[in-house]
Design a protein around this motif. Structure first.
Motif, short mmCIF file in Angstrom:
data_model
loop_
_atom_site.label_atom_id
_atom_site.label_comp_id
_atom_site.label_asym_id
_atom_site.label_seq_id
_atom_site.Cartn_x
_atom_site.Cartn_y
_atom_site.Cartn_z
N THR A 108 26.21 3.41 56.11
CA THR A 108 26.19 4.76 56.53
C THR A 108 25.00 5.19 57.72
OG1 THR A 108 27.97 6.85 55.16
CG2 THR A 108 26.24 7.39 56.27
N HIS A 109 24.24 4.34 57.34
CA HIS A 109 22.94 3.96 57.82
C HIS A 109 23.46 3.37 58.96
CE1 HIS A 109 19.52 6.03 54.88
NE2 HIS A 109 20.15 5.86 54.31
N GLY A 110 24.15 2.72 59.09
CA GLY A 110 24.67 1.62 60.16
C GLY A 110 24.65 2.25 61.18
N GLN A 111 26.07 3.23 60.59
CA GLN A 111 26.38 4.19 61.60
C GLN A 111 25.72 5.12 62.63
OE1 GLN A 111 30.15 5.49 59.38
NE2 GLN A 111 31.24 3.70 59.59
N LYS A 112 24.97 5.87 61.58
CA LYS A 112 24.29 6.94 62.34
C LYS A 112 23.34 6.15 63.55
CE LYS A 112 23.38 10.18 57.87
NZ LYS A 112 23.37 11.12 57.39
N LEU A 113 22.57 4.99 62.66
CA LEU A 113 21.90 4.26 63.89
C LEU A 113 22.06 3.66 64.60
CD1 LEU A 113 18.88 3.38 63.66
CD2 LEU A 113 19.36 1.40 62.55
N ARG A 114 23.89 3.31 64.70
CA ARG A 114 24.51 2.71 66.03
C ARG A 114 24.70 3.92 67.18
NH1 ARG A 114 29.32 -0.63 67.21
NH2 ARG A 114 29.40 -1.56 65.49
N ASP A 147 14.78 -2.02 57.78
CA ASP A 147 13.18 -0.89 57.49
C ASP A 147 14.31 0.30 57.70
OD1 ASP A 147 12.11 -3.39 58.73
OD2 ASP A 147 12.07 -2.64 60.74
N GLN A 148 15.29 0.48 58.59
CA GLN A 148 15.75 2.37 58.72
C GLN A 148 15.56 2.22 56.61
OE1 GLN A 148 16.70 4.35 60.88
NE2 GLN A 148 17.22 6.31 59.64
N THR A 149 16.64 1.47 56.21
CA THR A 149 16.73 1.68 54.83
C THR A 149 15.39 1.32 53.53
OG1 THR A 149 17.65 -0.06 54.45
CG2 THR A 149 18.86 1.86 54.97
N HIS A 150 13.84 0.55 54.54
CA HIS A 150 13.07 -0.21 53.43
C HIS A 150 11.50 0.25 53.70
CE1 HIS A 150 17.40 -2.21 52.58
NE2 HIS A 150 15.74 -2.45 51.12
#
Length: 113
Positions: free
Chosen positions: A49-55, A69-72
């Motif tokens: 989900t984070h990958g899709q939002k960042l995409r 970095d977004q998740t940590h």
């Protein structure tokens, strides 16, 4: 209904006894003993989900490093949630620099690194 009732009941019974309960208790003890390992900024959203939002935000697929970095990292502070996360990021960056000559294209993710 996506699973037959007898299958579900069989799984519930299996999870409620023996090895599953032992693993669950061991995992709980580990989470309580190593709080710094359990601090992430993802909350309940999955990595995908984070990958899709960042995409969507970047209008392209995010690199592994951007998504990591977004998740940590703590929001607004730009600091990693743990020393372990910092070490992983630094090690990945070093390995990528060692594998790829500066100025050449790098893959979004190098599983070897």
């Amino acid at each position: 209904m996506w699973m037959r009732r007898d299958y579900w009941e069989s799984l519930c019974h299996r999870w409620a006894i023996g090895p599953c309960q032992e693993r669950s208790k061991a995992a709980k003890r580990n989470r309580e003993a190593h709080l710094e390992k359990n601090v992430h900024t993802s909350w309940s959203a999955s990595y995908a989900t984070h990958g899709q939002k960042l995409r969507h935000k970047l209008e392209r697929a995010p690199t592994f490093r951007k998504l990591f970095d977004q998740t940590h990292k703590r929001k607004g502070i730009d600091d990693y949630v743990s020393e372990s996360a910092r070490t992983i990021a630094e090690t990945y960056d070093k390995m990528m620099a060692d594998h790829y000559v500066e100025g050449t294209p790098q893959p979004d993710l190098d599983p070897e690194a």
